[in-house]
Design a protein around this motif. Sequence first.
Motif, short mmCIF file in Angstrom:
data_model
loop_
_atom_site.label_atom_id
_atom_site.label_comp_id
_atom_site.label_asym_id
_atom_site.label_seq_id
_atom_site.Cartn_x
_atom_site.Cartn_y
_atom_site.Cartn_z
N GLU A 132 0.84 -1.21 0.00
CA GLU A 132 0.00 0.00 0.00
C GLU A 132 0.88 1.26 0.00
N ILE A 133 1.92 1.25 0.79
CA ILE A 133 2.84 2.39 0.80
C ILE A 133 3.57 2.48 -0.54
N ALA A 134 3.90 1.33 -1.11
CA ALA A 134 4.55 1.34 -2.43
C ALA A 134 3.64 2.00 -3.46
N ASP A 135 2.33 1.81 -3.31
CA ASP A 135 1.40 2.46 -4.24
C ASP A 135 1.44 3.99 -4.09
N LEU A 136 1.70 4.46 -2.89
CA LEU A 136 1.72 5.91 -2.67
C LEU A 136 3.04 6.53 -3.07
N ILE A 137 4.13 5.78 -2.97
CA ILE A 137 5.46 6.37 -3.15
C ILE A 137 6.09 5.96 -4.47
N GLY A 138 5.88 4.71 -4.86
CA GLY A 138 6.45 4.22 -6.12
C GLY A 138 7.13 2.87 -5.91
N GLU A 139 7.14 2.06 -6.96
CA GLU A 139 7.65 0.70 -6.86
C GLU A 139 9.16 0.63 -7.02
N THR A 535 -7.44 11.64 -2.11
CA THR A 535 -8.01 11.90 -3.42
C THR A 535 -6.98 11.46 -4.46
N PRO A 536 -7.44 11.05 -5.64
CA PRO A 536 -6.48 10.67 -6.69
C PRO A 536 -5.52 11.82 -6.97
N CYS A 537 -6.01 13.05 -6.88
CA CYS A 537 -5.17 14.21 -7.18
C CYS A 537 -3.96 14.28 -6.23
N THR A 538 -4.22 14.22 -4.93
CA THR A 538 -3.12 14.29 -3.95
C THR A 538 -2.18 13.10 -4.10
N ASP A 581 -6.66 3.99 -10.73
CA ASP A 581 -6.94 5.01 -9.72
C ASP A 581 -7.68 4.43 -8.53
N LYS A 582 -8.59 3.51 -8.81
CA LYS A 582 -9.33 2.87 -7.72
C LYS A 582 -8.38 2.14 -6.79
N ARG A 583 -7.41 1.45 -7.43
CA ARG A 583 -6.44 0.70 -6.63
C ARG A 583 -5.62 1.67 -5.77
N LEU A 584 -5.19 2.78 -6.37
CA LEU A 584 -4.42 3.77 -5.61
C LEU A 584 -5.24 4.30 -4.43
N MET A 585 -6.53 4.55 -4.69
CA MET A 585 -7.38 5.08 -3.62
C MET A 585 -7.57 4.06 -2.51
N SER A 587 -5.46 1.78 -1.68
CA SER A 587 -4.21 1.72 -0.94
C SER A 587 -4.08 2.93 -0.02
N ALA A 588 -4.42 4.12 -0.55
CA ALA A 588 -4.28 5.32 0.26
C ALA A 588 -5.19 5.26 1.48
N ARG A 589 -6.40 4.76 1.28
CA ARG A 589 -7.29 4.64 2.44
C ARG A 589 -6.76 3.62 3.44
N ALA A 590 -6.21 2.53 2.91
CA ALA A 590 -5.66 1.51 3.82
C ALA A 590 -4.52 2.11 4.63
N VAL A 591 -3.68 2.91 3.97
CA VAL A 591 -2.59 3.56 4.70
C VAL A 591 -3.16 4.52 5.75
N GLY A 592 -4.19 5.29 5.35
CA GLY A 592 -4.82 6.21 6.29
C GLY A 592 -5.34 5.48 7.52
N GLU A 593 -6.00 4.35 7.29
CA GLU A 593 -6.54 3.61 8.43
C GLU A 593 -5.44 3.01 9.28
N LEU A 594 -4.39 2.53 8.60
CA LEU A 594 -3.25 1.98 9.34
C LEU A 594 -2.60 3.06 10.21
N LEU A 595 -2.46 4.26 9.65
CA LEU A 595 -1.86 5.36 10.42
C LEU A 595 -2.68 5.65 11.67
N GLN A 596 -4.01 5.69 11.51
CA GLN A 596 -4.87 5.95 12.67
C GLN A 596 -4.71 4.85 13.71
N ASP A 597 -4.66 3.64 13.21
CA ASP A 597 -4.54 2.49 14.10
C ASP A 597 -3.21 2.53 14.86
#
Length: 601
Positions: A132-139, A535-538, A581-585, A587-597
């Motif tokens: 999931e982090i790789a999706d946000l930063i790059g492979e 958001t896909p934009c960010t 984009d759906k996949r990126l979103m 992943s980003a949500r999963a990272v967001g939830e992991l961060l909260q957790d």
Amino acid sequence: MGASNQDSYKAGTLSNMPESTQRPKWFKRLIAGTAVCLFILGAYRGSKLGPGCVSGHHRHRVGSIKWSTPSECSPGTDCGSAIVPKDYFDSSAGTASIAIAIFRATKSPKKGTVFLNPGGPGGSGTRLASQEIADLIGEDWDLLGFDPRGINKTEPQIQCFDSASDVNFFVANTVLQQGFTVASSSNLSDPAIEAQLVEQSREFLALKKSQAELCARNMGDELRYMGTATVVRDMDFMAKLFDGEDGKINYWGGSYGSILGAYLVNMLPHRAGFVVIDGIADPVNWSTEPSHKWPINWLASTEKTYRFYLETCSRAGPEACPLTQYTDEPYEEIEARLESFFDNLAVAPLPVPFAFRPGFLTSGAARALLLMYLERPLQWAESALALSQAVSGNGTLLFNKLATPRPPSTPHYDLVRLGVTCIDSPPPATRAEVPTPEDLAAEFIKTMRKVSPHFGASVSVGEPDGGCQYWPVQGPERFAGPWNATLEWPMLIVSNTMDPITPIESGLRINSLMPDSTRIIIQDGPGHCSTAIPTPCTVKLVRGYYAGVLPENGTTCDTSYAYFPDTSKSDSTLVGLNAEDKRLMDSARAVGELLQDIRRA
Ligand SMILES: *[C@@H]1O[C@H](CO)[C@@H](O)[C@H](O)[C@H]1NC(C)=O
Ligand SMILES: *[C@@H]1O[C@H](CO)[C@@H](O)[C@H](O)[C@H]1NC(C)=O
Ligand SMILES: *[C@@H]1O[C@H](CO)[C@@H](O)[C@H](O)[C@H]1NC(C)=O
Ligand SMILES: *[C@@H]1O[C@H](CO)[C@@H](O)[C@H](O)[C@H]1NC(C)=O
Ligand SMILES: *[C@@H]1O[C@H](CO)[C@@H](O)[C@H](O)[C@H]1NC(C)=O
Ligand SMILES: *[C@@H]1O[C@H](CO)[C@@H](O)[C@H](O)[C@H]1NC(C)=O
């Protein structure tokens, strides 16, 4: 990966390191300086080394990495510990062992290593190393999560209390768990309010003193090495270890991770590579004010977020948001009902017999929980249900959010946050600067008057700072600026317009201190960090940044989200996105939830 046994140390055993790990220069020096190993290396070139290099006094050599077996690591990662100097200014202090987990680059050429921090302080970063982090930063990066000093599997580890149940007993029903109750936020001139806050501050300071004395007895000098400046040096050390002497320090961090990022680029500007910070806390305030003066800085956008919450609730209507009585009810009416609920609780707490732990809900706790919910727009529907049930006399759902017991097997929960903040914040210069209960009460009232009438006294539950005047030690170093470093490659700052705890003002402050060495991008929406409602934009701007594309300063990304969703409909946010984009979103949500957790831990 060659490691087969967690006890055998892999210093000097090149053939046992993961294949994708390159041999950095320090490593060659290390070997060149070790005659016995050099001999063995010569004799065994190309084959597995015998134990000659790895036993005895070499076990804890600074600069070595102890790899764990794959079964001990989360799937897809290499994990272990990096052995670093415990004190970068005093080698006689011995070593520290930094727990790491690496999600390897899957694309070549690999660009280097990105260090990850989830916030807190006190959050374990090893859990972040993931696809999931790789999706946000790059492979094409190795993504390295680590447990910062004092935290989780890193040693020394903060363990002031003997057990997790001691921690549970210590905080139960105290102001540390129930928060500060304010009789009513409507008339702060009423002297009764100050008197009540002074009384609670006395309890608060007594608890903080207890914590500090426990830490002094059980940890002593080991407490000295947890500060943010030391963690920056760890990243520097590890970057050289993994990427070679010239390897830059690349970084991604959210929330407190923004403090670590700001320290990094200002302490070691020539070492900084690609750095992204999201959900910004003000590093100037953090490093130069005592911690009881931080919240007034953090709450700059809180009321704006709260109003947005109430307005969105009103628009959603009573089915989706039971806090509103009818669709498009003026938000002030919902606000007034909630205020009278808090005011009633301040007089008579609500018994909650059937929660995880039987107890009672105070006004302080209810406000603190609402603040926590404001950080998490994905949970706004749940928050409306929990609050409206509490308003009607059933506090179970809301109280459970507060009083989930800490699992007995996790003693490292402990005072991880204080271990960092009490080294970072300036020690009182004179006796007059030591905050008294009256000072704490006055600061709360000032914060309620100036920035947040509803939540000015509410941060203590989620951000358990304070009492550093009792902390038994100071760190080997404390960084306090300057904050205007010049960078080769600008740092990327990500701020939400309605982040209730790390306001955009702090992002803009860093940007104005480093106008040519930072770019700020703005996500126009609520929540703590952009990952709260990505958001896909960010997400694409951040990914692009790590690929070498600098966004224009001030680029704004709009958000669209059904905060109080009609659960019978599918998530409108994802409608119209292509599969990638759906996949990126996701992943980003999963990272967001992991961060909260992680931060909640
Ligand atoms: C500590 O680290 C392990 C391994 O990464 C992880 O599974 C665990 O959840 C962490 N604990 C906390 C409290 O974060
Ligand atoms: C607020 O409290 C003060 C002190 O008790 C009192 O003098 C004042 O009238 C109150 N103001 C309002 C608007 O109730
Ligand atoms: C800390 O933040 C407060 C509130 O924004 C501000 O008044 C104060 O000047 C800040 N102090 C520093 C040193 O930045
Ligand atoms: C109180 O709320 C909880 C959680 O929603 C629910 O399980 C329980 O049945 C409720 N109790 C009563 C008496 O309504
Ligand atoms: C950076 O800030 C320091 C301290 O505030 C100041 O003395 C210095 O002149 C500044 N440097 C630049 C290049 O602006
Ligand atoms: C960057 O953009 C923000 C938001 O538009 C703006 O407030 C800030 O002044 C800009 N910074 C620079 C250095 O131009």
